[in-house]
Design an enzyme around this catalytic site. Structure first.
Site, PDB file in Angstrom:
ATOM      1  N   GLU A  66       0.888  -1.163   0.000  1.00  0.00           N
ATOM      2  CA  GLU A  66       0.000   0.000   0.000  1.00  0.00           C
ATOM      3  C   GLU A  66       0.925   1.211   0.000  1.00  0.00           C
ATOM      4  O   GLU A  66       1.463   1.600   1.028  1.00  0.00           O
ATOM      5  CB  GLU A  66      -0.888  -0.051   1.252  1.00  0.00           C
ATOM      6  CG  GLU A  66      -2.141   0.756   1.137  1.00  0.00           C
ATOM      7  CD  GLU A  66      -2.056   2.029   1.942  1.00  0.00           C
ATOM      8  OE1 GLU A  66      -1.868   3.089   1.305  1.00  0.00           O
ATOM      9  OE2 GLU A  66      -2.165   1.977   3.176  1.00  0.00           O
ATOM     10  N   CYS A  98      -2.074   8.863   2.736  1.00  0.00           N
ATOM     11  CA  CYS A  98      -1.820   8.387   1.373  1.00  0.00           C
ATOM     12  C   CYS A  98      -3.026   8.693   0.495  1.00  0.00           C
ATOM     13  O   CYS A  98      -2.913   8.742  -0.718  1.00  0.00           O
ATOM     14  CB  CYS A  98      -1.443   6.913   1.374  1.00  0.00           C
ATOM     15  SG  CYS A  98      -2.660   5.911   2.175  1.00  0.00           S
TER      16      CYS A  98
END
Ligand code: UN1
Length: 514
Positions: A268, A302
């Site tokens: 990720e 993110c």
């Protein structure tokens, strides 16, 4: 330095000679012998903890503990493992404020967002408890008489989790809570910027383990250290899965190292998330969503919004609205009530933000607001900034890079096809959104010819995903999916079983072999 919430979480006993443990589990709290480092609070720049990196001998013993814990853990009924997670969730509920206070102190998140992060952990516990009774496979018909096929999902083995400072508890919890119900021991290497949060989580797991002697105590361990420690974990075949969150550069190394030994990695990585604002959009909603997604967590998610792709007909109106709301955002110490924008994590991050703003200017960008250091009644040692709004061309090279700071690029488009192309033209593929009242635009955006990201939203921002969906993205974001939906399958191995209950031995594909 002593904080009441650290003692509430049992972290007082994890310090020896002023240093926190490098390895922390239900049975061990030992400081390493290797080089040491300091953890500073981004809020004030003060040193809040000292650590030593775990040595290679310590890692070896952690790995052996995880391997032997797996032997026992995998044979326990999954609902019993679920019961452990239920207790962990209840303890996280009970200690929610103290856990959030650790996040605020160490990662600089405002109180609301820190509480929200602990809530993500609690939510994923509930989700995982339910899953512990639903780790189901398929039953498949066989082409052979008297035969049946089925698929089972079985525990995988010790899972290594490498996490970043910005979600110092939630990301581990997505991996660990699912890993636990799936029967996998977890070895966690947190970011060197947020190891205290990891110790706090381990304390909660220890409290739950204390109440369930039937669960092997080695299923949860924290190892603190830097790059070499991460590298050693990635090289070790005894971790069939390494789940890593962080930069794309870090993810490439993890993928190459784990891939070289044919292990699995779950990645990720960076995002460069965009929101298309159509001429039909409800601009009040869009404005609020932009502000939360772009400046929340000081632009250090993110999923943070980095690019607004506004239609030419509304870009002036939208920009004017943002220029009105940005100055009213309260910047300050994240523990203070009313603060909406806390500090950047450190000076390095501030310098990167400045470099990106300079690059944007050199590439034809115009800074419409902010971008500079904010020093008005905030602690001197913290790197507080005014979030930036920059008008720039969609293809300026800096716009295609992820800068982990609150810089919002305003880009324009004319047709929906063009807007989608701009959304998709960056290397990253995590999150995206469209604000529109047009069903046709919304459906096109989430269709095969629309956004190429792992997350594509309609009339909500790019950040703040719920745990129930699979979380992650494509391209340079690494392709992994964590948290909800069927992400649990990452933590298990699939076996296909063909069972012959007849008296003959027919071969598949009609082969005769006699
Ligand atoms: C991250 O920044 O690594 O969707 C995770 C969100 C959060 C998770 C972000 N639920 O913004």
């Amino acid at each position: 330095m002593s904080y009441e919430f650290l003692s509430q979480l049992g972290l007082d006993s994890v310090v020896s000679n002023g240093q926190y443990a490098s390895v922390y589990s239900a049975d061990t709290a030992t400081a390493g012998t290797a080089a040491g480092f300091e953890v500073t609070s981004p809020n004030t720049g003060e040193v809040i903890a000292r650590f030593k990196d775990a040595s290679s001998e310590q890692l070896e013993s952690v790995t052996q503990t995880a391997v032997s814990a797996f032997e026992e853990f995998k044979s326990l009924p999954a609902p019993l493992r679920g019961e452990l997670v239920r207790r962990i969730g209840n303890l996280a509920r009970e200690h929610k404020e103290a856990l959030a206070a650790v996040i605020t102190l160490e990662s600089g998140k405002i109180v609301q967002e820190a509480l929200g992060e602990v809530q993500e952990w609690i939510d994923v516990c509930d989700f995982a408890v339910g899953l512990s009774r639903q780790l189901h496979g398929l039953s498949i018909v066989s082409e052979r008489p008297g035969h049946r096929m089925m698929e089972q999902w079985l525990p995988l083995g010790p899972v290594a989790v490498i996490s970043a400072f910005n979600f110092p508890m939630a990301v581990w919890s997505w991996n660990a809570m699912l890993g636990f119900v799936c029967g996998d021991p977890i070895v966690w290497k947190p970011s060197e910027k947020s190891p205290l949060a990891a110790l706090a989580c381990q304390s909660i797991v220890n409290m739950a383990l204390e109440t369930m002697p039937e669960i092997p105590r080695g299923i949860s361990q924290v190892v603190v250290g830097g790059r070499e420690l991460g590298q050693a974990i990635c090289e070790d075949k005894r971790y069939p899965l390494v789940s890593a969150t962080g930069s794309t550069a870090m993810g490439r190394k993890v993928a190459a190292t784990v891939g070289a030994r044919l292990g699995r990695s779950l990645l990720e990585l960076g995002g460069n998330n965009a929101m298309i604002v159509s001429p039909t959009a409800d601009l009040d909603l869009a404005q609020r969503a932009i502000v939360f997604s772009a400046v929340g967590t000081c632009g250090q998610r993110c999923t943070s919004l980095r690019r607004v792709i506004a239609h030419e007909s509304i870009v002036e109106d939208l920009t004017a609205r943002l220029l009105k709301s940005y100055p009213s955002l309260r910047i300050g110490h994240p523990a203070e009530q009313g603060t909406l924008v806390g500090p950047l994590i450190d000076e390095g991050s501030f310098k990167q933000m400045q470099a990106s703003i300079e690059a944007a200017k050199a590439q034809g960008g115009e800074v419409l607001y902010g971008g500079d250091r904010f020093t008005d009644s905030v602690p001197e040692g913290g790197f507080y900034v005014r979030p930036a709004i920059v008008r720039i061309a969609h293809d300026a090279p800096i716009v295609h890079e992820e800068t982990f700071a609150p810089i919002l690029y305003i880009l324009t488009y004319n047709t929906l096809e063009e807007a989608i192309a701009i959304n998709n033209e960056v290397p990253q593929g995590l999150s995206s959104a469209i604000f529109t009242e047009s069903m046709r635009e919304a459906e096109t955006f989430v269709s095969a010819v629309g956004s190429d990201c792992g997350i594509a939203n309609v009339n909500i921002g790019t950040s703040g995903a719920e745990i129930g969906g699979a979380f992650g993205g494509e391209k340079d974001t690494g392709g992994g999916r964590e948290s909800g939906s069927d992400a649990w399958r990452n933590y298990m191995r699939r076996t296909t079983n063909t069972i012959n209950y007849g008296g003959a031995l027919p071969l598949a594909q009609g082969i005769v072999f006699e």
